[in-house]
Design a protein around this motif. Structure first.
Motif, short mmCIF file in Angstrom:
data_model
loop_
_atom_site.label_atom_id
_atom_site.label_comp_id
_atom_site.label_asym_id
_atom_site.label_seq_id
_atom_site.Cartn_x
_atom_site.Cartn_y
_atom_site.Cartn_z
N SER A 113 0.84 -1.19 0.00
CA SER A 113 0.00 0.00 0.00
C SER A 113 0.88 1.24 0.00
N PRO A 114 0.33 2.40 -0.38
CA PRO A 114 1.11 3.64 -0.35
C PRO A 114 1.74 3.93 1.01
N SER A 115 1.17 3.38 2.08
CA SER A 115 1.74 3.61 3.41
C SER A 115 3.16 3.06 3.52
N LEU A 116 3.49 2.08 2.67
CA LEU A 116 4.82 1.48 2.72
C LEU A 116 5.87 2.36 2.05
N GLN A 117 5.44 3.35 1.29
CA GLN A 117 6.36 4.19 0.51
C GLN A 117 7.43 4.83 1.39
N PHE A 118 7.04 5.30 2.57
CA PHE A 118 7.98 6.03 3.42
C PHE A 118 8.27 5.30 4.73
N TYR A 119 8.05 3.97 4.75
CA TYR A 119 8.33 3.22 5.97
C TYR A 119 9.76 3.49 6.43
N GLY A 120 9.90 3.78 7.73
CA GLY A 120 11.21 4.07 8.30
C GLY A 120 11.67 2.99 9.26
N TYR A 121 10.96 2.83 10.38
CA TYR A 121 11.25 1.73 11.29
C TYR A 121 10.07 1.50 12.21
N GLY A 122 10.13 0.38 12.91
CA GLY A 122 9.01 -0.02 13.75
C GLY A 122 8.25 -1.16 13.12
N ILE A 123 7.12 -1.51 13.70
CA ILE A 123 6.32 -2.64 13.21
C ILE A 123 5.21 -2.11 12.31
N PHE A 124 5.31 -2.42 11.03
CA PHE A 124 4.33 -1.97 10.06
C PHE A 124 3.00 -2.66 10.32
#
Length: 317
Positions: free
Chosen positions: A246-257
């Protein structure tokens, strides 16, 4: 009057901060543009994305969400451009060498195949829509390490250039199981021998003496069973998986998605599951070290999040 001046000063400070981050972003990711007009457009996209990232991270700091976002190579892309970058094809058609996974031992409570030397360093697919090939080579590399005791980086370019007749489309998508079928019939070369070029070209696989390995087929994991995925991941080695990015993954940095709106269908990104903890699965991506946790992402467990257990498999050697 004082309030107006204060707001003006804040606006200047925010603008200066954005411009400084823009400068750093271009240097880090070696961004250049064809014209001043294009650069201004990309700057505006970057500015809008940065604002959204900061809003997201404010919620993270408040404990409202479980992962943080960051500026990465996609920060000057629109959401539509990011979505266009994602594509997988369906699994191999009429596969004759597929088995269904059956666990014969219990998986350990935690696992990380990096600690066993079964995972190559993070790679970068660049602009080529070829995550399928990186997921496939990752699973092959892991199984080969188990077999010969040595980790050899395998050639994604070999798969991109040569496996078209198996249903793969080079830099326009493919599937991991189709790649495994190709490797069963033809084998695969080392990355050092057949390096990555980020574009599809003419197949240069001409000498079987340079083949590193051939598979004997592949194993499918029961569809939508995250339990079976963990059993395989815990005991067999790194596993090829597909997710809906999903677009939310575009800027994933760290932590539990943990994206609640992420569906279990329309899988469009190939990843490599390389380990897990009690509350998450660790996935290796092929977007370079500046994305995520040095190229990795953690998916929350026990939700079949984004369809992580919907198309999982690994090769047999």
């Amino acid at each position: 009057m004082k309030i107006i001046l204060l707001l003006a000063c804040l606006a200047v400070a925010v603008s200066a901060n954005t411009q400084e981050q823009w400068k750093s972003f271009k240097q880090t990711h070696q961004k250049s543009y064809r014209s001043l007009i294009e650069e201004r457009l990309r700057y505006q996209i970057f500015s809008d994305n940065l604002e959204n990232i900061e809003k997201h991270n404010a919620k993270f700091e408040q404990g409202l969400i479980t992962y943080k976002q960051g500026v990465n190579q996609f920060a000057d892309w629109t959401e539509e451009e990011f979505i266009a970058f994602l594509k997988l094809n369906g699994p191999a058609q009429k596969a004759k060498s597929v088995e269904v996974f059956e666990s014969i031992q219990d998986a350990p409570l935690t696992q990380d195949w990096r600690s066993s030397g079964a995972v190559t360093p993070i790679k970068d697919q660049g602009s080529c829509v070829s995550s399928w090939s990186f997921s496939a080579t990752g699973a092959l590399e892991g199984q080969n390490k188990m077999k010969i005791g040595r980790l050899v980086s395998l050639s994604e370019q070999n798969l991109i250039d040569c496996s078209g007749s198996y249903g793969n489309e080079g830099c326009n998508g493919g599937s991991m199981t189709s790649a495994f079928e190709y490797v069963k019939d033809h084998g695969i070369m080392a990355e050092a021998t057949y390096p990555y070029e980020e574009v599809q070209g003419e197949c240069r696989f001409t000498n079987e003496s340079r083949v590193i390995l051939k598979s004997s087929g592949y194993v499918d994991i029961k569809k939508d069973s995250e339990y079976e995925l963990i059993q395989a991941l815990g005991t067999v080695g790194p596993i090829s998986v597909a997710v809906h990015a999903s677009p939310s993954l575009q800027f994933y940095g760290y932590g539990i998605f943990n994206e609640v709106q992420c569906p279990h269908h329309d899988l469009n990104l190939g990843l490599l599951a390389i380990g897990y903890e009690k509350d998450h699965i660790v996935l290796k991506n092929s977007w370079g070290i500046y994305w995520g946790e040095g190229g990795y992402v953690k998916f929350q467990r026990n939700k079949n999040l984004c369809g992580i257990a919907s198309m999982a498999s690994y090769p047999k050697l």
